[in-house]
Motif scaffolding. Structure first.
Motif, PDB file in Angstrom:
ATOM      1  N   GLN A  49      -0.445   3.074 -10.527  1.00  0.00           N
ATOM      2  CA  GLN A  49       1.078   3.205  -9.549  1.00  0.00           C
ATOM      3  C   GLN A  49       1.614   4.807  -9.943  1.00  0.00           C
ATOM      4  OE1 GLN A  49       2.381   1.253  -7.598  1.00  0.00           O
ATOM      5  NE2 GLN A  49       4.592   2.416  -7.105  1.00  0.00           N
ATOM      6  N   SER A  50       1.315   5.138 -11.532  1.00  0.00           N
ATOM      7  CA  SER A  50       1.215   6.241 -11.743  1.00  0.00           C
ATOM      8  C   SER A  50       0.742   7.100 -11.193  1.00  0.00           C
ATOM      9  CB  SER A  50       1.588   6.410 -12.894  1.00  0.00           C
ATOM     10  OG  SER A  50       2.033   5.696 -14.405  1.00  0.00           O
ATOM     11  N   ALA A  51      -0.658   7.476 -10.342  1.00  0.00           N
ATOM     12  CA  ALA A  51      -1.064   8.268  -9.882  1.00  0.00           C
ATOM     13  C   ALA A  51      -0.385   8.438  -8.395  1.00  0.00           C
ATOM     14  CB  ALA A  51      -2.370   8.133  -9.997  1.00  0.00           C
ATOM     15  N   ILE A  97      -4.286   9.447   0.817  1.00  0.00           N
ATOM     16  CA  ILE A  97      -3.948   9.135  -0.712  1.00  0.00           C
ATOM     17  C   ILE A  97      -3.545   7.628  -0.412  1.00  0.00           C
ATOM     18  CG2 ILE A  97      -2.254   9.543  -2.384  1.00  0.00           C
ATOM     19  CD1 ILE A  97      -2.908  12.725  -1.598  1.00  0.00           C
ATOM     20  N   LYS A  98      -2.515   7.177   0.359  1.00  0.00           N
ATOM     21  CA  LYS A  98      -1.520   6.422   0.398  1.00  0.00           C
ATOM     22  C   LYS A  98      -2.645   4.615   0.760  1.00  0.00           C
ATOM     23  CE  LYS A  98       2.601   3.839   2.676  1.00  0.00           C
ATOM     24  NZ  LYS A  98       3.267   3.769   3.461  1.00  0.00           N
ATOM     25  N   ARG A  99      -3.872   5.268   1.648  1.00  0.00           N
ATOM     26  CA  ARG A  99      -4.345   4.263   2.001  1.00  0.00           C
ATOM     27  C   ARG A  99      -5.663   3.618   0.674  1.00  0.00           C
ATOM     28  NH1 ARG A  99      -5.116   6.618   6.770  1.00  0.00           N
ATOM     29  NH2 ARG A  99      -7.218   7.687   6.255  1.00  0.00           N
ATOM     30  N   ALA A 100      -6.083   4.789   0.014  1.00  0.00           N
ATOM     31  CA  ALA A 100      -6.241   5.012  -1.458  1.00  0.00           C
ATOM     32  C   ALA A 100      -6.062   4.026  -2.267  1.00  0.00           C
ATOM     33  CB  ALA A 100      -6.880   6.155  -1.938  1.00  0.00           C
ATOM     34  N   TYR A 101      -4.572   4.126  -2.792  1.00  0.00           N
ATOM     35  CA  TYR A 101      -3.569   3.718  -3.208  1.00  0.00           C
ATOM     36  C   TYR A 101      -3.666   2.409  -3.250  1.00  0.00           C
ATOM     37  CZ  TYR A 101       0.762   2.174  -4.777  1.00  0.00           C
ATOM     38  OH  TYR A 101       1.930   0.889  -4.684  1.00  0.00           O
ATOM     39  N   ARG A 102      -3.424   1.981  -1.346  1.00  0.00           N
ATOM     40  CA  ARG A 102      -3.003   0.200  -1.042  1.00  0.00           C
ATOM     41  C   ARG A 102      -4.571  -0.375  -1.875  1.00  0.00           C
ATOM     42  NH1 ARG A 102       0.252   0.729   3.894  1.00  0.00           N
ATOM     43  NH2 ARG A 102       1.951   0.776   3.193  1.00  0.00           N
ATOM     44  N   LYS A 103      -5.856   0.217  -1.606  1.00  0.00           N
ATOM     45  CA  LYS A 103      -6.900  -0.384  -1.481  1.00  0.00           C
ATOM     46  C   LYS A 103      -7.078  -0.635  -3.536  1.00  0.00           C
ATOM     47  CE  LYS A 103     -12.105   0.142  -0.887  1.00  0.00           C
ATOM     48  NZ  LYS A 103     -13.326   1.250  -0.652  1.00  0.00           N
ATOM     49  N   LEU A 104      -6.417  -0.204  -3.758  1.00  0.00           N
ATOM     50  CA  LEU A 104      -6.728  -0.143  -5.358  1.00  0.00           C
ATOM     51  C   LEU A 104      -5.967  -0.923  -6.113  1.00  0.00           C
ATOM     52  CD1 LEU A 104      -7.588   3.551  -6.868  1.00  0.00           C
ATOM     53  CD2 LEU A 104      -9.134   1.427  -6.537  1.00  0.00           C
ATOM     54  N   MET A 105      -4.610  -0.906  -5.927  1.00  0.00           N
ATOM     55  CA  MET A 105      -3.924  -2.192  -6.101  1.00  0.00           C
ATOM     56  C   MET A 105      -3.696  -2.975  -5.600  1.00  0.00           C
ATOM     57  SD  MET A 105      -1.353  -0.463  -8.036  1.00  0.00           S
ATOM     58  CE  MET A 105      -0.334  -1.474  -7.929  1.00  0.00           C
ATOM     59  N   ALA A 106      -4.589  -3.518  -4.201  1.00  0.00           N
ATOM     60  CA  ALA A 106      -4.873  -4.962  -4.021  1.00  0.00           C
ATOM     61  C   ALA A 106      -6.174  -5.522  -4.517  1.00  0.00           C
ATOM     62  CB  ALA A 106      -5.551  -4.238  -2.544  1.00  0.00           C
ATOM     63  N   GLN A 107      -6.948  -4.999  -5.483  1.00  0.00           N
ATOM     64  CA  GLN A 107      -8.121  -4.485  -6.545  1.00  0.00           C
ATOM     65  C   GLN A 107      -8.239  -4.966  -7.478  1.00  0.00           C
ATOM     66  OE1 GLN A 107     -10.691  -1.264  -6.217  1.00  0.00           O
ATOM     67  NE2 GLN A 107     -12.183  -1.713  -3.977  1.00  0.00           N
ATOM     68  N   HIS A 108      -6.924  -4.406  -7.689  1.00  0.00           N
ATOM     69  CA  HIS A 108      -6.245  -4.956  -9.189  1.00  0.00           C
ATOM     70  C   HIS A 108      -5.251  -5.266  -9.444  1.00  0.00           C
ATOM     71  CE1 HIS A 108      -9.678  -1.132  -9.279  1.00  0.00           C
ATOM     72  NE2 HIS A 108      -9.716  -1.482 -10.872  1.00  0.00           N
ATOM     73  N   HIS A 109      -4.940  -6.354  -8.385  1.00  0.00           N
ATOM     74  CA  HIS A 109      -3.702  -6.822  -8.828  1.00  0.00           C
ATOM     75  C   HIS A 109      -3.749  -8.181  -9.618  1.00  0.00           C
ATOM     76  CE1 HIS A 109       0.361  -8.770  -7.994  1.00  0.00           C
ATOM     77  NE2 HIS A 109       0.757  -8.032  -7.713  1.00  0.00           N
ATOM     78  N   PRO A 110      -3.158  -8.313 -10.684  1.00  0.00           N
ATOM     79  CA  PRO A 110      -3.143  -9.210 -12.115  1.00  0.00           C
ATOM     80  C   PRO A 110      -3.039 -10.399 -11.555  1.00  0.00           C
ATOM     81  CG  PRO A 110      -1.498  -7.617 -12.530  1.00  0.00           C
ATOM     82  CD  PRO A 110      -1.895  -7.529 -11.189  1.00  0.00           C
ATOM     83  N   ASP A 111      -2.292 -10.663 -10.032  1.00  0.00           N
ATOM     84  CA  ASP A 111      -2.363 -11.971  -9.882  1.00  0.00           C
ATOM     85  C   ASP A 111      -3.383 -12.602  -8.987  1.00  0.00           C
ATOM     86  OD1 ASP A 111       0.147 -12.863 -10.522  1.00  0.00           O
ATOM     87  OD2 ASP A 111       1.438 -11.988  -8.884  1.00  0.00           O
ATOM     88  N   LYS A 112      -3.739 -11.155  -8.215  1.00  0.00           N
ATOM     89  CA  LYS A 112      -5.239 -11.917  -7.002  1.00  0.00           C
ATOM     90  C   LYS A 112      -6.200 -11.948  -8.213  1.00  0.00           C
ATOM     91  CE  LYS A 112      -8.222  -9.395  -3.848  1.00  0.00           C
ATOM     92  NZ  LYS A 112      -8.050  -8.516  -3.140  1.00  0.00           N
ATOM     93  N   LEU A 113      -6.441 -10.950  -9.157  1.00  0.00           N
ATOM     94  CA  LEU A 113      -7.342 -11.386 -10.444  1.00  0.00           C
ATOM     95  C   LEU A 113      -7.407 -12.754 -11.002  1.00  0.00           C
ATOM     96  CD1 LEU A 113      -7.675  -7.486 -11.772  1.00  0.00           C
ATOM     97  CD2 LEU A 113      -9.441  -8.558 -10.134  1.00  0.00           C
ATOM     98  N   ALA A 114      -6.076 -12.956 -11.182  1.00  0.00           N
ATOM     99  CA  ALA A 114      -5.720 -14.779 -11.597  1.00  0.00           C
ATOM    100  C   ALA A 114      -6.305 -15.278 -10.652  1.00  0.00           C
ATOM    101  CB  ALA A 114      -4.551 -14.747 -11.999  1.00  0.00           C
TER     102      ALA A 114
END
Length: 242
Positions: free
Chosen positions: A231-233, A194-211
């Motif tokens: 984060q809530s999930a 679960i933690k690996r999935a969370y980290r991957k999604l956070m990396a994909q959706h991080h506002p600074d990275k998308l900017a």
């Protein structure tokens, strides 16, 4: 044709590094100055395709219009910027809107920015599910969008499940099932998975990275909301496992 950025960059580059410097300076001038003038293609295409999505079922509903307005409010569009978004939405509703052509142009600009392309698809998913129902015509249009941007049907199914989990979690409170849908994990998965999935999604959706990939500053709040849902999930499942 916008050339001043290229000329200025080339001049500075030549002084620093002769012809190689001139070429490099021209390229950077084009990237940093010439290409930044005029409407952001991601911004314009986002609202145009939202309009096209709304019209795909035959008529634009009140929910469709409300979603577009909420998005404009969420990202703080005012004045000329809001008028530009509204005009793009109207352009997309036209029966002769060149959807495939616009998507190919967008894809060319996002070829090495897959996280930003995914954000585009996720926004269109929100438009399709504005009334809580995914019409077959909307699903077909989403498949076209994904195909043009290089995403598979399996990836589309995954994004649909994620959005449904987010919507239910916000309105009814985050359940274990919602959290699993958002993170794309099974209820029986261990905490490490679960933690690996969370980290991957956070990396994909991080506002600074998308900017950094070209997300318009006005749309940073959209990415921020996605990150908060992820984060809530994670917190919901982590607390349960702990």
């Amino acid at each position: 044709m916008k050339i001043w950025g290229k000329l200025i960059g080339a001049g500075i580059g030549f002084l620093l590094g002769k012809w190689f410097g001139a070429l490099l300076g021209a390229y950077l001038g084009h990237r940093l100055f010439d290409r930044r003038r005029g409407p952001n293609p991601f911004f314009h295409t986002t609202f145009a395709v939202m309009g096209h999505m709304a019209k795909s079922t035959g008529r634009v509903t009140e929910q469709d219009i409300a979603l577009a307005s909420r998005l404009m409010d969420q990202i703080g569009l005012r004045g000329a910027a809001r008028k530009a978004a509204q005009q793009a939405y109207r352009d997309g509703k036209s029966t002769d809107y060149p959807l495939s052509q616009r998507l190919r142009q967008l894809n060319a600009g996002l070829r090495f920015r897959r996280d930003l392309a995914r954000m585009f698809v996720e926004i269109q998913l929100q438009a399709a599910l504005a009334d809580g129902v995914l019409d077959p015509r909307e699903r077909a249009l989403l498949s076209t969008i994904c195909a043009e941007l290089g995403f598979s049907e399996a990836e589309l199914d995954r994004l649909i499940a994620m959005l449904k989990g987010e919507r239910h979690g916000r309105s009814q409170g985050m359940t274990r099932g919602d959290a699993c849908q958002i993170l794309g994990v099974n209820e029986t998965d261990d905490l490490a998975t679960i933690k690996r999935a969370y980290r991957k999604l956070m990396a994909q959706h991080h506002p600074d990275k998308l900017a950094s990939q070209g997300l318009p500053p006005e749309m940073a709040s959209v990415a921020q909301q996605k990150s908060q849902d992820i984060q809530s999930a994670w917190e919901r499942l982590r607390a349960e496992r702990s």
